[in-house]
Design an enzyme around this catalytic site. Structure first.
Site, PDB file in Angstrom:
ATOM      1  N   HIS A 130       0.735  -1.200   0.091  1.00 26.26           N
ATOM      2  CA  HIS A 130       0.109   0.065  -0.132  1.00 26.26           C
ATOM      3  C   HIS A 130       0.851   1.208   0.164  1.00 26.26           C
ATOM      4  CE1 HIS A 130       0.862   0.953   4.228  1.00 26.26           C
ATOM      5  NE2 HIS A 130       0.992  -0.385   4.426  1.00 26.26           N
ATOM      6  N   HIS A 139      11.810  -1.733 -12.604  1.00 26.14           N
ATOM      7  CA  HIS A 139      11.698  -2.917 -12.509  1.00 26.14           C
ATOM      8  C   HIS A 139      11.621  -3.651 -11.306  1.00 26.14           C
ATOM      9  CE1 HIS A 139      13.137  -7.325 -14.100  1.00 26.14           C
ATOM     10  NE2 HIS A 139      11.913  -7.363 -13.611  1.00 26.14           N
TER      11      HIS A 139
HETATM   12  C1  LIG Z   1      24.144  -7.631  -8.007  1.00 26.54           C
HETATM   13  C2  LIG Z   1      24.119  -7.988  -9.476  1.00 26.54           C
HETATM   14  C3  LIG Z   1      23.591  -6.963 -10.300  1.00 26.54           C
HETATM   15  C4  LIG Z   1      25.833  -8.011  -9.641  1.00 26.54           C
HETATM   16  O1  LIG Z   1      26.023  -8.401 -10.861  1.00 26.54           O
HETATM   17  P1  LIG Z   1      27.560  -8.660 -11.288  1.00 26.54           P
HETATM   18  O2  LIG Z   1      28.226  -7.049 -11.298  1.00 26.54           O
HETATM   19  O3  LIG Z   1      27.625  -9.238 -12.716  1.00 26.54           O
HETATM   20  O4  LIG Z   1      28.263  -9.428 -10.229  1.00 26.54           O
HETATM   21  P2  LIG Z   1      29.006 -10.913 -10.103  1.00 26.54           P
HETATM   22  O5  LIG Z   1      27.973 -11.918 -10.673  1.00 26.54           O
HETATM   23  O6  LIG Z   1      30.160 -10.610 -10.956  1.00 26.54           O
HETATM   24  O7  LIG Z   1      29.617 -11.002  -8.661  1.00 26.54           O
HETATM   25  C5  LIG Z   1      30.628 -10.417  -7.974  1.00 26.54           C
HETATM   26  C6  LIG Z   1      30.451 -10.558  -6.758  1.00 26.54           C
HETATM   27  O8  LIG Z   1      29.301 -10.251  -5.876  1.00 26.54           O
HETATM   28  C7  LIG Z   1      28.600 -11.349  -5.413  1.00 26.54           C
HETATM   29  N1  LIG Z   1      27.271 -11.147  -5.722  1.00 26.54           N
HETATM   30  C8  LIG Z   1      26.588 -10.954  -6.972  1.00 26.54           C
HETATM   31  N2  LIG Z   1      25.383 -10.876  -6.722  1.00 26.54           N
HETATM   32  C9  LIG Z   1      24.801 -10.908  -5.320  1.00 26.54           C
HETATM   33  C10 LIG Z   1      23.774 -10.866  -4.702  1.00 26.54           C
HETATM   34  N3  LIG Z   1      22.483 -10.592  -5.245  1.00 26.54           N
HETATM   35  N4  LIG Z   1      23.820 -10.874  -3.383  1.00 26.54           N
HETATM   36  C11 LIG Z   1      25.083 -11.078  -2.558  1.00 26.54           C
HETATM   37  N5  LIG Z   1      26.174 -11.466  -3.498  1.00 26.54           N
HETATM   38  C12 LIG Z   1      26.284 -11.230  -4.851  1.00 26.54           C
HETATM   39  C13 LIG Z   1      28.952 -12.739  -6.259  1.00 26.54           C
HETATM   40  O9  LIG Z   1      28.977 -13.688  -5.298  1.00 26.54           O
HETATM   41  C14 LIG Z   1      30.588 -12.141  -6.447  1.00 26.54           C
HETATM   42  O10 LIG Z   1      31.414 -12.534  -5.207  1.00 26.54           O
HETATM   43  P3  LIG Z   1      32.840 -12.803  -5.114  1.00 26.54           P
HETATM   44  O11 LIG Z   1      33.538 -11.886  -5.737  1.00 26.54           O
HETATM   45  O12 LIG Z   1      33.184 -13.209  -3.646  1.00 26.54           O
HETATM   46  O13 LIG Z   1      32.987 -14.113  -6.132  1.00 26.54           O
HETATM   47  C15 LIG Z   1      23.565  -9.388  -9.795  1.00 26.54           C
HETATM   48  O14 LIG Z   1      24.280 -10.599  -9.259  1.00 26.54           O
HETATM   49  C16 LIG Z   1      22.167  -9.421  -9.145  1.00 26.54           C
HETATM   50  O15 LIG Z   1      21.702  -9.754  -8.371  1.00 26.54           O
HETATM   51  N6  LIG Z   1      21.264  -9.232 -10.279  1.00 26.54           N
HETATM   52  C17 LIG Z   1      19.796  -9.236 -10.268  1.00 26.54           C
HETATM   53  C18 LIG Z   1      19.302 -10.275 -11.085  1.00 26.54           C
HETATM   54  C19 LIG Z   1      17.755 -10.512 -11.129  1.00 26.54           C
HETATM   55  O16 LIG Z   1      17.178 -10.193 -10.097  1.00 26.54           O
HETATM   56  N7  LIG Z   1      17.214 -10.642 -12.066  1.00 26.54           N
HETATM   57  C20 LIG Z   1      15.626 -10.904 -12.384  1.00 26.54           C
HETATM   58  C21 LIG Z   1      15.488 -10.824 -13.957  1.00 26.54           C
HETATM   59  S1  LIG Z   1      13.777 -11.080 -13.995  1.00 26.54           S
END
Ligand SMILES: CC(C)(COP(=O)(O)OP(=O)(O)OC[C@H]1O[C@@H](n2cnc3c(N)ncnc32)[C@H](O)[C@@H]1OP(=O)(O)O)[C@@H](O)C(=O)NCCC(=O)NCCS
Length: 201
Positions: A130, A139
């Site tokens: 709410h 998004h």
């Molecule tokens: C946060 C986010 C944007 C980071 O993406 P990125 O910059 O490509 O990050 P990476 O995958 O290279 O990860 C880098 C580090 O962060 C950590 N990490 C990534 N996403 C994380 C999350 N959501 N929570 C905690 N840690 C996370 C990884 O484990 C990695 O750790 P390490 O260096 O110790 O190995 C992405 O992981 C994420 O959560 N995106 C949202 C996806 C989503 O909701 N999609 C919906 C589609 S409908």
């Protein structure tokens, strides 16, 4: 309200096509810069350069692209009739306003007096409680939950399964990572992850 042009044949565009069918559109087609032929049996009629050509005043358009900045860029370029599409299983409460070009996916809940801006995605099973104010091009990913009276700034992405506590303000151009928990306001753009969130960069 019979013809719908969906811009983008990717995953999000194909989910929009399903919503379109369920909303009674009988003449559905796609526009895509990188694909030709057909998608889900619906014709791909051209690239984004042809959007204006399809604008006969009666056709509806929606951007089926998950990237917030891309939806912003395309919508600002073209003055067409942007459709708002809501899955029949979504729960939209009294006093809610929903902007043009916004898609509300299956089983999402938008509760009383919330306001959702233009070209937003409220994805599958997301909960927008709410009195939320969701600005344009936001998004909210599948199964993310926003408590009451949350404000999400323009172009921000709330990741899959993330939780935002009530009365929180998150500024524009942020990404809140998958599974994150937000318990304090976020006033600086960036990527935030963890429980509770910390700025990643
Ligand atoms: C946060 C986010 C944007 C980071 O993406 P990125 O910059 O490509 O990050 P990476 O995958 O290279 O990860 C880098 C580090 O962060 C950590 N990490 C990534 N996403 C994380 C999350 N959501 N929570 C905690 N840690 C996370 C990884 O484990 C990695 O750790 P390490 O260096 O110790 O190995 C992405 O992981 C994420 O959560 N995106 C949202 C996806 C989503 O909701 N999609 C919906 C589609 S409908």
């Amino acid at each position: 309200m019979n013809r719908l042009v969906i811009i983008g044949t990717g995953g999000h565009g194909r989910v929009i096509a399903d919503l379109a069918v369920k909303n009674g559109y009988t003449n559905i087609c796609f526009i895509d810069d990188y694909a030709t032929g057909a998608c889900l049996g619906f014709p791909i009629i051209g690239t984004c350069d042809h959007i204006e050509d399809e604008n006969d005043g009666e056709t509806d358009f929606i951007i089926g692209i998950g990237n917030n900045s891309t939806r912003k860029e395309i919508s600002e370029k073209h003055k067409v009739n942007w459709a708002t599409i809501i899955h029949p299983s979504a729960q939209i409460a009294v006093g809610v306003s929903i902007g043009k070009g916004t898609a509300i996916m299956a089983c999402a809940v938008v509760n009383a007096c919330a306001s959702v801006g233009n070209h937003c995605i409220i994805n599958t099973g997301a909960v927008v409680e709410h009195d939320n104010i969701i600005d344009d091009y936001v998004h909210i990913s599948p199964k993310a939950v926003l408590g009451g009276t949350v404000h999400i700034g323009k172009c921000t992405h709330i990741g899959i399964g993330a939780t935002v506590s009530n009365n929180i303000d998150i500024c524009s151009d942020c990404t809140v990572g998958a599974g994150a928990l937000v318990v304090k306001n976020i006033a600086e753009k960036g990527i935030y992850v963890g429980l509770p969130v910390r700025k990643m960069r």
